[in-house]
Scaffold this motif. Structure first.
Motif, PDB file in Angstrom:
ATOM      1  N   GLU A 153       0.776  -1.156  -0.054  1.00 57.48           N
ATOM      2  CA  GLU A 153       0.142  -0.053   0.045  1.00 57.48           C
ATOM      3  C   GLU A 153       0.865   1.153   0.154  1.00 57.48           C
ATOM      4  O   GLU A 153       2.010   1.178   0.333  1.00 57.48           O
ATOM      5  CB  GLU A 153      -1.038   0.031   1.297  1.00 57.48           C
ATOM      6  CG  GLU A 153      -0.451  -0.280   2.780  1.00 57.48           C
ATOM      7  CD  GLU A 153      -1.434   0.050   3.740  1.00 57.48           C
ATOM      8  OE1 GLU A 153      -2.642   0.149   3.372  1.00 57.48           O
ATOM      9  OE2 GLU A 153      -1.101  -0.222   4.905  1.00 57.48           O
ATOM     10  N   GLU A 155       0.811   5.462   0.877  1.00 53.77           N
ATOM     11  CA  GLU A 155       0.224   6.604   1.612  1.00 53.77           C
ATOM     12  C   GLU A 155      -0.192   7.806   0.817  1.00 53.77           C
ATOM     13  O   GLU A 155       0.511   8.044  -0.235  1.00 53.77           O
ATOM     14  CB  GLU A 155       1.189   6.852   2.799  1.00 53.77           C
ATOM     15  CG  GLU A 155       0.440   7.921   3.758  1.00 53.77           C
ATOM     16  CD  GLU A 155       1.396   8.363   4.740  1.00 53.77           C
ATOM     17  OE1 GLU A 155       2.485   7.959   4.825  1.00 53.77           O
ATOM     18  OE2 GLU A 155       0.973   8.975   5.898  1.00 53.77           O
ATOM     19  N   SER A 156      -1.249   8.355   0.965  1.00 54.19           N
ATOM     20  CA  SER A 156      -1.817   9.334   0.398  1.00 54.19           C
ATOM     21  C   SER A 156      -0.791  10.499   0.315  1.00 54.19           C
ATOM     22  O   SER A 156      -0.008  10.837   1.148  1.00 54.19           O
ATOM     23  CB  SER A 156      -3.227   9.911   0.739  1.00 54.19           C
ATOM     24  OG  SER A 156      -3.310  11.387   0.941  1.00 54.19           O
ATOM     25  N   GLY A 157      -0.611  11.368  -0.931  1.00 53.43           N
ATOM     26  CA  GLY A 157       0.050  12.406  -0.944  1.00 53.43           C
ATOM     27  C   GLY A 157       1.702  12.128  -1.067  1.00 53.43           C
ATOM     28  O   GLY A 157       2.390  12.785  -1.304  1.00 53.43           O
ATOM     29  N   ALA A 161       2.042   6.907  -4.256  1.00 57.03           N
ATOM     30  CA  ALA A 161       0.684   7.083  -4.522  1.00 57.03           C
ATOM     31  C   ALA A 161       0.152   7.503  -5.723  1.00 57.03           C
ATOM     32  O   ALA A 161      -0.499   7.249  -6.573  1.00 57.03           O
ATOM     33  CB  ALA A 161      -0.156   7.675  -3.325  1.00 57.03           C
ATOM     34  N   LYS A 162       1.080   8.705  -6.110  1.00 57.15           N
ATOM     35  CA  LYS A 162       0.575   9.593  -7.410  1.00 57.15           C
ATOM     36  C   LYS A 162       0.964   8.708  -8.642  1.00 57.15           C
ATOM     37  O   LYS A 162       0.287   8.534  -9.364  1.00 57.15           O
ATOM     38  CB  LYS A 162       1.462  10.853  -7.312  1.00 57.15           C
ATOM     39  CG  LYS A 162       1.088  11.872  -8.058  1.00 57.15           C
ATOM     40  CD  LYS A 162       2.032  13.069  -7.872  1.00 57.15           C
ATOM     41  CE  LYS A 162       1.317  14.168  -8.756  1.00 57.15           C
ATOM     42  NZ  LYS A 162       2.141  15.253  -8.738  1.00 57.15           N
ATOM     43  N   TYR A 165      -1.519   5.964  -9.018  1.00 56.13           N
ATOM     44  CA  TYR A 165      -2.761   6.568  -9.553  1.00 56.13           C
ATOM     45  C   TYR A 165      -2.716   6.769 -10.936  1.00 56.13           C
ATOM     46  O   TYR A 165      -3.312   6.401 -11.678  1.00 56.13           O
ATOM     47  CB  TYR A 165      -3.422   7.812  -8.749  1.00 56.13           C
ATOM     48  CG  TYR A 165      -4.540   8.245  -9.597  1.00 56.13           C
ATOM     49  CD1 TYR A 165      -5.634   7.366  -9.382  1.00 56.13           C
ATOM     50  CD2 TYR A 165      -4.422   9.214 -10.315  1.00 56.13           C
ATOM     51  CE1 TYR A 165      -6.956   7.958 -10.112  1.00 56.13           C
ATOM     52  CE2 TYR A 165      -5.469   9.937 -10.875  1.00 56.13           C
ATOM     53  CZ  TYR A 165      -6.623   9.079 -10.821  1.00 56.13           C
ATOM     54  OH  TYR A 165      -7.751   9.510 -11.455  1.00 56.13           O
ATOM     55  N   GLU A 181      -6.486  12.711  -5.430  1.00 51.47           N
ATOM     56  CA  GLU A 181      -5.385  13.441  -4.973  1.00 51.47           C
ATOM     57  C   GLU A 181      -4.876  13.168  -3.482  1.00 51.47           C
ATOM     58  O   GLU A 181      -4.014  13.365  -3.057  1.00 51.47           O
ATOM     59  CB  GLU A 181      -5.717  15.164  -4.952  1.00 51.47           C
ATOM     60  CG  GLU A 181      -5.517  15.718  -6.475  1.00 51.47           C
ATOM     61  CD  GLU A 181      -4.544  15.540  -7.104  1.00 51.47           C
ATOM     62  OE1 GLU A 181      -3.405  15.675  -6.455  1.00 51.47           O
ATOM     63  OE2 GLU A 181      -4.530  15.115  -8.509  1.00 51.47           O
ATOM     64  N   THR A 182      -6.063  12.866  -2.628  1.00 52.70           N
ATOM     65  CA  THR A 182      -6.040  12.433  -1.220  1.00 52.70           C
ATOM     66  C   THR A 182      -6.293  11.036  -1.050  1.00 52.70           C
ATOM     67  O   THR A 182      -6.446  10.573   0.039  1.00 52.70           O
ATOM     68  CB  THR A 182      -7.026  13.089  -0.529  1.00 52.70           C
ATOM     69  OG1 THR A 182      -8.305  13.041  -1.123  1.00 52.70           O
ATOM     70  CG2 THR A 182      -6.660  14.758  -0.837  1.00 52.70           C
ATOM     71  N   SER A 183      -6.192  10.196  -2.119  1.00 57.77           N
ATOM     72  CA  SER A 183      -6.372   8.722  -1.858  1.00 57.77           C
ATOM     73  C   SER A 183      -5.032   8.019  -1.391  1.00 57.77           C
ATOM     74  O   SER A 183      -4.000   8.300  -2.255  1.00 57.77           O
ATOM     75  CB  SER A 183      -6.936   8.005  -2.902  1.00 57.77           C
ATOM     76  OG  SER A 183      -8.241   8.257  -3.170  1.00 57.77           O
ATOM     77  N   SER A 184      -5.016   7.112  -0.404  1.00 63.38           N
ATOM     78  CA  SER A 184      -4.042   6.090  -0.293  1.00 63.38           C
ATOM     79  C   SER A 184      -4.455   4.903  -1.040  1.00 63.38           C
ATOM     80  O   SER A 184      -5.739   4.695  -1.525  1.00 63.38           O
ATOM     81  CB  SER A 184      -3.870   5.778   1.153  1.00 63.38           C
ATOM     82  OG  SER A 184      -3.198   6.717   1.960  1.00 63.38           O
ATOM     83  N   PHE A 185      -3.809   4.026  -1.590  1.00 58.33           N
ATOM     84  CA  PHE A 185      -3.779   2.895  -2.151  1.00 58.33           C
ATOM     85  C   PHE A 185      -3.408   1.654  -1.737  1.00 58.33           C
ATOM     86  O   PHE A 185      -2.117   1.557  -1.142  1.00 58.33           O
ATOM     87  CB  PHE A 185      -3.291   2.918  -3.692  1.00 58.33           C
ATOM     88  CG  PHE A 185      -4.044   4.287  -4.577  1.00 58.33           C
ATOM     89  CD1 PHE A 185      -5.080   4.087  -5.202  1.00 58.33           C
ATOM     90  CD2 PHE A 185      -3.467   5.529  -4.498  1.00 58.33           C
ATOM     91  CE1 PHE A 185      -5.736   5.295  -5.735  1.00 58.33           C
ATOM     92  CE2 PHE A 185      -4.074   6.474  -5.177  1.00 58.33           C
ATOM     93  CZ  PHE A 185      -5.130   6.426  -5.895  1.00 58.33           C
TER      94      PHE A 185
END
Ligand code: NAD
Length: 396
Positions: A153, A155-157, A161-162, A165, A181-185
Motif C-alpha cells: 500500500e 500513503e496518500s500524498g 501513491a501519485k 494512480y 489527490e487524497t487517496s491512499s492505495f
C-alpha cells in the motif's frame, strides 16, 4: 535426537524428547508462558511417565530481543523455528517506527505459514453473550499470506501513491477513483495457489477430525476476481481432490458471503464447522466467534505450513500492558494453543489431559478474574494459582 522431521510421505516424525523453541513474549507473555509450560510439562509427564518430554529452548523476539540484541526479530530466532519446525510464542509488542510492521506478520511470511488456524469451542461454565453457546464448535482456517494483509500500500500524498494512480488512470483506464489527490492505495493479491493450499488444508482437517462441513466465506459478490476467485478456486479444488468424500456425504463443501456469515454464525452456529476464508475476513470472524465463547483470554491459535510441517502456536491476544506484572492475566489462550500443538505433534493423550482439567475448573466456577467475574459464584484465581490448580487436576 531431539528435532522433528517431516518425512517424505508427509508425516511428522517426533522424537520422544523433543526440543521446542519458544518466545516468552512481552507484557503478560512473561506470565502466561511459564504458566503454560508448567501445565504442559505436567500433562506430558502424567500421560507418558518419563517416556516423553519437551526440552524448551528460549529464543528472543520483541522488546527483550531489541534490548539484548538491537534487533526486534533476531536471525537466530528465525533459524531456530526453521530448524526445529514447531514452536510456540507469547504476544509481542508491535514496534513503532522500527522498520517492521508487525513481528507476527514477519514470522508468518518468512516461514510461509499460510494457515492461521483458530479453533472455537465453548467450555461449560463460561458465561457467553449467546443463548446456547454449546452449539459453537468451529475451526477457522484463515489465509495468512495474501489479501490486503500482504502490506502492498502507498500513503496518500506520496510520490508512490501519485505514480500508482497515474498508472491506474493512464494505463488501466480506471476513472472511478473518487478523490485521487487524497487517496491512499492498497493492493489485494489473491491467487489460485494460495487459495488451493488453504482450502486443501481445511478439507483435510475436516476429514481427519470427522467434521461435517467446510464453508468458504468470501465477499465474491463485490470483489469478483479476488474474493470471487477464492470461492471458485476453492470449490474446484474441493471437487478435484475431495470429490469422493463429497460424493459419499462424508464432507459437505458450501459457501457463504462474509456479512451473511457474521449474522448466521450468531443465529445458527450449529450450521458451521470448518471455515475457510481470506485474511481480512478471517481476522474479523475470529474475534466475533471468540467473543461467543468467552473472549480474547481463551482464544487459541496457530500458524501452520502443512507442506513443510513448520508451525508456530500462539496466544491470539496482545501484550495487555495494563494488567502485565499483576499475576491476573488469563493464560488459557496460550494453554489452549499448547493443546493444539500437542495434538499437531500427535501427543493426543497429553492434550486431552489439559482439556479435561480446563473443563473441570470452569465447570467448578474456578478461573482467572476476566472469566470468573461473570460466573455465578465464580472464584477468581491468580494466573499462577490457576495454573497450579490445572496441574493438580492433571495429576489426579
Ligand atoms: P490486547 O489483546 O493486549 O488487550 C486488549 C484488552 O484485552 C485489554 O483490556 C487487555 O487487558 C485484555 N486482555 C488481553 N489478553 C488478556 C488475557 N489473556 N487475560 C485477560 N485480559 C486480557 O490488545 P492491545 O491493547 O490492542 O495491544 C497491546 C499490544 O499488543 C500492542 O503492542 C499490540 O500491537 C500488541 N499485539 C500483539 C499481538 C500478538 O503478538 N499476537 C496481538 C494483538 C496485539
Amino acid at each position: 535426537m531431539s528435532k522433528i522431521i517431516k518425512t517424505p510421505v508427509g508425516a511428522l516424525q517426533v522424537p520422544d524428547v523433543v526440543t521446542l523453541p519458544f518466545i516468552a513474549g512481552d507484557g503478560v507473555g512473561r506470565e502466561i508462558t511459564p504458566a503454560m509450560q508448567h501445565v504442559v510439562d505436567a500433562a506430558v509427564s502424567a500421560a507418558y511417565g518419563g517416556g516423553r518430554r519437551i526440552e524448551w529452548m528460549e529464543v528472543l523476539a520483541g522488546e527483550r530481543a531489541f534490548q539484548e540484541t538491537g534487533s526486534w526479530l533476531p536471525e537466530a530466532t528465525m533459524a531456530a523455528f526453521k530448524e526445529y519446525l514447531v514452536g510456540i510464542k507469547g504476544p509481542l509488542t508491535t514496534p513503532v517506527g522500527g522498520g517492521i510492521r508487525s513481528l507476527n506478520v514477519a514470522l508468518r511470511q518468512t516461514l510461509d505459514l499460510y494457515v492461521c488456524q483458530r479453533p472455537v469451542r465453548w467450555f461449560q461454565g463460561i458465561v457467553s453473550p449467546v443463548k446456547d453457546p454449546s452449539k459453537v464448535d468451529m475451526c477457522i482456517f484463515r489465509e495468512n499470506t495474501e489479501d490486503i494483509y500482504a502490506g502492498i500500500e502507498w500513503e496518500s500524498g506520496t510520490p508512490e501513491a501519485k505514480k500508482f494512480y497515474q498508472f491506474l488512470h493512464d494505463e488501466m483506464g480506471v476513472a472511478k477513483v473518487r478523490f485521487p489527490e487524497t487517496s491512499s492505495f492498497g493492493v489485494k493479491p489473491v491467487s489460485r495457489e494460495g487459495t488451493e493450499r488453504l482450502v486443501r488444508a481445511a478439507c483435510q482437517y475436516a476429514l481427519d477430525h470427522g467434521l461435517p462441513s467446510v464453508t468458504l466465506v468470501h465477499k465474491g459478490n463485490i470483489m469478483k476476481f479476488t474474493e470471487g476467485g477464492f470461492k471458485k478456486w476453492g470449490y474446484e479444488l474441493a471437487e478435484r481432490e475431495f470429490g469422493e468424500a463429497i460424493a459419499s456425504g462424508r464432507l459437505v463443501v458450501k459457501d457463504c458471503i462474509a456479512d451473511a456469515f457474521l449474522q448466521n454464525a450468531l443465529l445458527m452456529p450449529e450450521d458451521y464447522s470448518v471455515i475457510a476464508t481470506l485474511n481480512l475476513n478471517g481476522d474479523y470472524i475470529s474475534d466475533m466467534l471468540a467473543a461467543m465463547v468467552g473472549g480474547i483470554g481463551i482464544a487459541p491459535g496457530a500458524n501452520i505450513n502443512y507442506v513443510t510441517g513448520s508451525a508456530i502456536f500462539e496466544a491470539t491476544h496482545g501484550t495487555a500492558p495494563a494488567i502485565a506484572g499483576k499475576n491476573v492475566v488469563n493464560p488459557c489462550s496460550l494453554i489452549l494453543s499448547a493443546v493444539m500443538m500437542l495434538e499437531f505433534l500427535g501427543w493426543k493423550e497429553a492434550a486431552a489431559r489439559i482439556t479435561a482439567a480446563l473443563e473441570q475448573s470452569f465447570a467448578a466456577g474456578r478461573a482467572t478474574a476476566d472469566l470468573a467475574r461473570f460466573m455465578p459464584g465464580g472464584v477468581a484465581l491468580t494466573t499462577s494459582d490457576f495454573a497450579a490448580e490445572l496441574v493438580e487436576r492433571i495429576k489426579k
